[in-house]
Write a protein that holds these residues in place. Structure first.
Motif, mmCIF file in Angstrom:
data_model
loop_
_atom_site.group_PDB
_atom_site.id
_atom_site.type_symbol
_atom_site.label_atom_id
_atom_site.label_comp_id
_atom_site.label_asym_id
_atom_site.label_seq_id
_atom_site.Cartn_x
_atom_site.Cartn_y
_atom_site.Cartn_z
ATOM 1 N N HIS A 181 5.902 9.879 -0.226
ATOM 2 C CA HIS A 181 6.805 10.026 0.903
ATOM 3 C C HIS A 181 6.802 8.756 1.752
ATOM 4 C CE1 HIS A 181 5.708 14.281 -0.005
ATOM 5 N NE2 HIS A 181 7.006 14.435 0.163
ATOM 6 N N LYS A 239 12.295 6.617 0.625
ATOM 7 C CA LYS A 239 11.645 7.711 -0.105
ATOM 8 C C LYS A 239 11.970 9.046 0.559
ATOM 9 C CE LYS A 239 7.574 4.832 -1.100
ATOM 10 N NZ LYS A 239 6.106 4.803 -0.991
ATOM 11 N N THR A 264 3.073 3.152 -3.412
ATOM 12 C CA THR A 264 2.626 4.154 -4.388
ATOM 13 C C THR A 264 2.609 5.573 -3.802
ATOM 14 O OG1 THR A 264 0.317 3.772 -3.765
ATOM 15 C CG2 THR A 264 1.205 2.455 -5.592
ATOM 16 N N ARG A 265 2.945 5.717 -2.555
ATOM 17 C CA ARG A 265 2.890 7.026 -1.920
ATOM 18 C C ARG A 265 4.203 7.782 -2.135
ATOM 19 N NH1 ARG A 265 -1.073 6.491 3.289
ATOM 20 N NH2 ARG A 265 -2.616 5.181 2.230
ATOM 21 N N GLU A 291 0.828 -1.213 0.000
ATOM 22 C CA GLU A 291 0.000 0.000 0.000
ATOM 23 C C GLU A 291 0.860 1.259 0.000
ATOM 24 O OE1 GLU A 291 -3.030 2.362 3.030
ATOM 25 O OE2 GLU A 291 -2.382 0.323 3.497
ATOM 26 N N GLN A 292 1.964 1.221 0.742
ATOM 27 C CA GLN A 292 2.832 2.388 0.856
ATOM 28 C C GLN A 292 3.687 2.618 -0.390
ATOM 29 O OE1 GLN A 292 2.967 4.654 3.356
ATOM 30 N NE2 GLN A 292 1.255 3.613 4.372
#
Length: 277
Positions: free
Chosen positions: A252, A262, A249-250, A246-247
């Protein structure tokens, strides 16, 4: 309604210092709002910084291989910690908010305050393997750092000589306060008062006074919830696969420490997240 209590753990040698003035502003302003304010003036108390066998009354469990953390945990359970530690633990138990007031020394707290952390926040009292971070023992309490720096603010930017202040604050705010479960309020940073004109120092204290009037209703800083991690020894206490996916694609990282390679989330250790969409 019971009177709410604020504990100020204060470390400065001089009553004429800026930190002393910041402490006095907090005491005055919070008392005016009806709070009971307790101050642990560590230098005035001659608080002992070193964590030793003297912190335990009676015999230790394993004198041949003394392990401070284990021995003080047993002593806490059995009521055998030294009187000065017990007194400070009672203050923490009674407080809704703990403010640490100090001058930054070597990117951290003064030794006497580090000693307070080492000795007072014992295993069992302040944390356990089952109760830490967002599941921590003090999850219903708040805590914050209020400190002065010797360097100007620009020196603590990501492109400044000292590096990003968010990285500097991570060990204290995450590794001590959040680790024990505290809801961590944004730090009050007094940038370089020792090299600031009197009008600027007065403005700093006025800003602190204004903030104190709504301090206890502020939103806390954001940390990665414990539920994001596989909290087992076989699982290694790392992010669960679905969370990592889930993280991915974020733009930061999750926090200053959980950056996942990141860019760091902006001012993660300085400001609470804006709740607006």
């Amino acid at each position: 309604m019971a009177q709410k209590t604020v504990l100020i753990v204060y470390a400065h040698q001089s009553g004429g210092s800026f930190n002393s003035a910041a402490k006095d502003v907090a005491v005055e302003t919070l008392r005016q709002q009806g709070y009971k304010v307790v101050v642990s003036d560590l230098y005035a108390m001659n608080f002992r910084a070193s964590a030793t066998m003297e912190d335990i009354t009676g015999e230790v469990k394993n004198p041949e291989h003394f392990k401070y953390g284990e021995e003080t945990m047993h002593a806490w359970k059995e009521g055998r910690l030294s009187d000065d530690i017990i007194a400070e633990q009672r203050k923490v138990e009674a407080a809704e908010l703990v403010i640490f007031q100090f001058p930054m020394y070597w990117f951290s707290v003064p030794a006497i305050m580090k000693g307070w952390i080492d000795r007072v926040l014992t295993q069992g009292f302040a944390f356990s393997l089952q109760k830490m971070y967002s599941n921590g023992i003090f999850k219903d309490k708040k805590a914050m750092l209020s400190f002065s720096t010797g360097s100007m603010q620009t020196m603590y930017r990501p492109d400044g000589l000292n590096g990003d202040i968010n990285v500097t604050l991570w060990p204290l705010q995450n590794g001590v306060l959040h680790f024990c479960g505290f809801q961590v309020l944004a730090p009050q940073v007094f940038w370089c008062p020792g090299h600031s004109p009197p009008a600027n120092r007065t403005a700093m204290l006025d800003g602190w006074r204004a903030r104190l009037k709504t301090l206890l209703v502020e939103r806390p800083l954001t940390f990665a919830p414990s539920e994001m991690f596989d909290l087992t020894f076989p699982g290694g206490f790392v992010l669960r696969p679905e969370v990592r996916k889930e993280q991915s694609t974020r733009p930061h990282g999750i926090t200053t420490g959980h950056h996942l390679g990141k860019p760091l989330p902006p001012d993660n250790q300085l400001k609470a997240d804006d709740p607006s969409p």
